[in-house]
Design an enzyme around this catalytic site. Structure first.
Site, PDB file in Angstrom:
ATOM      1  N   GLU A 265      47.406  19.209   5.023  1.00  0.00           N
ATOM      2  CA  GLU A 265      45.961  19.579   5.640  1.00  0.00           C
ATOM      3  C   GLU A 265      44.940  20.142   4.641  1.00  0.00           C
ATOM      4  OE1 GLU A 265      43.658  22.362   7.463  1.00  0.00           O
ATOM      5  OE2 GLU A 265      45.323  22.543   8.930  1.00  0.00           O
ATOM      6  N   CYS A 302      39.968  26.509   8.468  1.00  0.00           N
ATOM      7  CA  CYS A 302      39.927  24.935   8.172  1.00  0.00           C
ATOM      8  C   CYS A 302      38.694  24.544   8.938  1.00  0.00           C
ATOM      9  CB  CYS A 302      41.139  24.285   8.544  1.00  0.00           C
ATOM     10  SG  CYS A 302      42.499  25.168   7.839  1.00  0.00           S
TER      11      CYS A 302
END
Lengths: 525, 525
Positions: A265, A302
């Site tokens: 990720e 994120c």
């Protein structure tokens, strides 16, 4: 519990042969005791070999055993008490409430995977009974279940020292799937990592599991991670971090004699679309909500809203003015590490120096400097479409407002976005037609679409997708948060005409585990 | 229907700008009319752009529409009648009965995917309703469903001109998943490919679907395939063929600015373990069954039993003697193409020249030569463990018997195997303990474990796994046969707080599609 700076190799604690390093307190600006010892080749090999040996006996344990093991890890993490929270505060600069919440999230997701293990659908049990009379050929008895991929290398993330780290989502999902885990601790919080690692080590021992089910490698430098991913025993990789780091691990994994899956990720700017009716109705409220989301955790999520899109005009001006004003009153915050701080300053500097971007506002710098100062920029959609620098993630409390001249241009910007973790639609009833038009584009671009909220805040649940098309992640087929994360570490095996006594319990006649089985294509329990 | 040698680009038929080539009749040893025209860059770009444009409207069709579309493809393939069978016979050298059976399998799997679409579990519908009163934070409404990855490039296989080709399993699975498909026809059966392609083209038009849902590129050379995989519109690749070909496509896909998944089914020697009690009880019957399986379709199956393992001793000698004797009476068969024939002869030559292998028997060569002559070799396990050449796949009717000195050595050989599609255990009740010992090893090595059968014969059903660890395939997480194949072309998207009217039907309240939904983690319908 004593922090020793060792790597945890199975049941042993070993002082790594590599470079020594110290954790750093970003708020106090000083190193923290004790010294940590970077794991060398011998420690990596030993951890991976133990994991290889542990794989068969560990995956052969019944789901209830693994469920209790996950619960025991949660218990031992809680038992670390305030020492864990205080060490994590020191190493990350994050406030107590945030870390206590994150600890709750971490033990919550371990317990959720225990629930998943007991429910059993993860096994994808399927049975197609033999049809001996079928013409022109009889059908064999065929059954399918999922098994673990093998030992998994997990890389702790800097921005969640608990929930995306040693006992975080990747570890919980891999352990649930029956895969031993070798964690590479993030060097920004090695003490936190060691404490949590020791909690897992204790849970492994108490459960009587093979010691190789879990190891923790501590260290600095890229060598350690690359060697871990290169080790032939490792069969999958979980990573949360920078695009550069993720791409490097993908390259290492693809270059192995046996390539392996990498779940990295990496980066996301999480576009927020302010649709016209919603913007007209509540520009100021949206601006306030946006600034709160942008500054949460000093922007180090994120899913931080790094891009805002709206139609040019007076409503957008109201939004911009309010956001600029509110942001100007907010103070700089301590960032997770000196490296993140530097990267953030460079990113803001790039935007400030970009001739297409205009700085609308910045927050209040600290007197001593060295903190993350919130920053807000704007640019036109034309420029956004032609200048790739404007699409680059700036990890921290900075965002860019894009004014689109019309709906078609907003659509074009959406179509040109790179893969993202999230996209947000701020809308009211009058915006539904436009939302309906944008949704198919956004589905292709992101893992999660939100209405009337902000993307920070990632629920750990059955329906969460924390993932998305490249470069948000390396593999859009998975999620690193939520119960579906277990599927990343599983693969199907089918069994043809095996005697009942040799079949795994999940696909035996009589369904001894009392789980959902798909029989001749129909789900039954 | 006229075979024109054109590529089918959406609704158009276009004469490719590249090199001309002819299909080859391997039985008659001559070229077949008409000339085919290799698709050039313009045709590739056009097919991929049409697929890109078709993706959103195609995936927005309801599952029933796609189910009927798949059934219509099946209908139009049947409608091609004997022309299809005869052309396929000419191009492949395969007998009528086999090709009629393969046609049945092909339309059967299209219809099975229609059933899968209607049943709906492929959507993985999940709903976590909002919990506005939850403490300390309310829970948002979160829902998840699967969507297609995007346009898929499918490479037809040489050995199944129907079932693993233009309308084969990869195409059926991708179309079911809502992904447009661009097929690269295998140059060994371009006429068969064109006929089937025209059947699909007709089904697309009749269903009123966007033309880009399907295109067929014809051609020779590696350039065409590499350019197809490199095209930015393509989001996944399905391939069945050689290891060399699969590795090349994996490298192209990984080197793209946006890497994409490759599902390449590549090579497998499908070990058959003759466990001691079964071997003692029925060595001769096992030998007969083995020779039949080995020679089926002139050995040109991915699941051909290329390796047999047993304990050295008189029972194995009985097996070897019978197998050698039966094989010696079998005639050489026409292979699929001159290239496959050459590769087979080279592979047999390598084994014949290997100082560790001994040739036990060979079949009856044809008078004219140029056919695949069955061949049986043996070697000791010690040598198998040290000489990697003995593990190489020889695609065709050749197999290698390995004598193990004891059970521990058999275990060691199993542990050292590369990834395989299948492993077979021939066993009787007395062998269960040994089978139980081997099973965990085999689960790590293969996609399908069979008892008391032979690996040729791959049922198309819910529980089939035609896949396995590298290098059997590039991605052990999928299967290219059976209903689970659809999952390869899907990814999850989650929806947070979206109004009901904007939600996809699969995850709306009230469950309008009447499919299984996972609500708060519990399956409901």
């Amino acid at each position: 519990m004593n922090i020793t700076g060792e790597s945890l190799i199975g049941a042993s604690c070993i002082k790594g042969a590599g470079a020594d390093f110290f954790a750093f307190d970003p708020a106090a600006g000083k190193d923290l005791e004790p010294a940590f010892h970077t794991a060398g080749k011998a420690e990596i090999d030993c951890a991976c070999e133990l994991a290889r040996i542990a794989f068969d006996p560990y995956r052969a344990t019944d789901p209830e055993t693994r469920a209790r093991f996950l619960e025991s890890i949660a218990h031992h993490i809680i038992e670390l008490g305030d020492q864990l929270i205080e060490r994590a505060m020191q190493e990350s600069g994050l406030p107590r409430a945030r870390l206590e919440g994150e600890r709750g999230r971490t033990v919550g997701q371990l317990r959720l995977f225990a629930e998943v293990l007991r429910e059993g659908s993860w096994q994808e049990a399927r049975i197609d009974p033999a049809l001996p009379e079928r013409q022109p050929l009889p059908r064999v008895d065929l059954r399918l279940r999922m098994i673990g991929l093998g030992p998994v290398a997990v890389f702790g993330a800097s921005n969640f020292p608990l929930a995306f780290s040693v006992a975080g989502g990747d570890t919980a999902a891999a352990l649930a799937a029956g895969c031993p885990v070798v964690v590479k601790a993030h060097p920004a919080h090695p003490g936190t990592s060691e404490l949590v690692g020791r909690a897992i080590q204790r849970a492994v021992a108490e459960a009587g599991l093979p010691e190789g089910v879990f190891s923790l490698l501590t260290g600095v430098g890229n060598q350690l991670g690359a060697e871990l991913v290169r080790h032939p025993a490792i069969q999958a990789v979980g990573f949360t971090g920078s695009r550069q780091g993720g791409l490097a691990l993908m390259a290492v994994a693809a270059a192995r004699p046996q390539p392996i899956p990498v779940y990295a990720e990496m980066s996301s700017i999480n576009p927020v679309f302010l649709l016209p009716h919603a913007l007209a109705e509540k520009a100021e409220a949206l601006a306030a909500g946006f600034v709160d989301s942008l500054l949460l955790g000093v922007g180090q999520f994120c899913t931080n809203p790094g891009l805002v899109l709206a139609l040019a005009g007076p409503d957008l001006e109201r939004f911009s003015a309010t956001a600029a004003e509110q942001l100007a009153q907010r103070h700089a915050g301590t960032m997770l590490s000196a490296g993140i701080q530097r990267a953030y300053e460079q990113g803001v500097g790039r935007l400030a120096g970009n001739r297409h971007a205009r700085q609308l506002s910045h927050g209040i710098a600290s007197e001593t400097g060295g903190k993350g100062v919130p920053a807000l920029f704007s640019a036109g959609a034309e420029d956004f479409l032609t200048d790739p620098q404007l699409s680059e993630e700036v990890f921290g409390p900075a965002s860019l407002l894009i004014a689109c001249k019309d709906v078609a241009q907003m659509h074009e910007v959406a179509e040109r976005l790179e893969g993202q973790l999230t996209a947000t639609l701020q809308m009211s009833d009058g915006d539904h037609a436009l939302a309906r038009d944008l949704l198919p584009v956004l589905e292709r671009k992101v893992g999660r679409i939100l209405a009337n909220g902000f993307p920070t805040g990632v629920e750990v649940s059955y329906s969460m997708v924390h993932g998305g098309p490249f470069p948000a992640t390396s593999d859009s087929r998975g999620t690193s948060v939520g119960t579906a994360a277990i599927q990343r570490f599983l693969r199907p095996v089918s069994y043809q005409n095996l005697p009942q006594t040799l079949l795994p319990a999940a696909i035996q006649d009589g369904n001894p585990l009392a789980i959902w089985q798909r029989i001749n294509g129909q789900l039954k329990k």
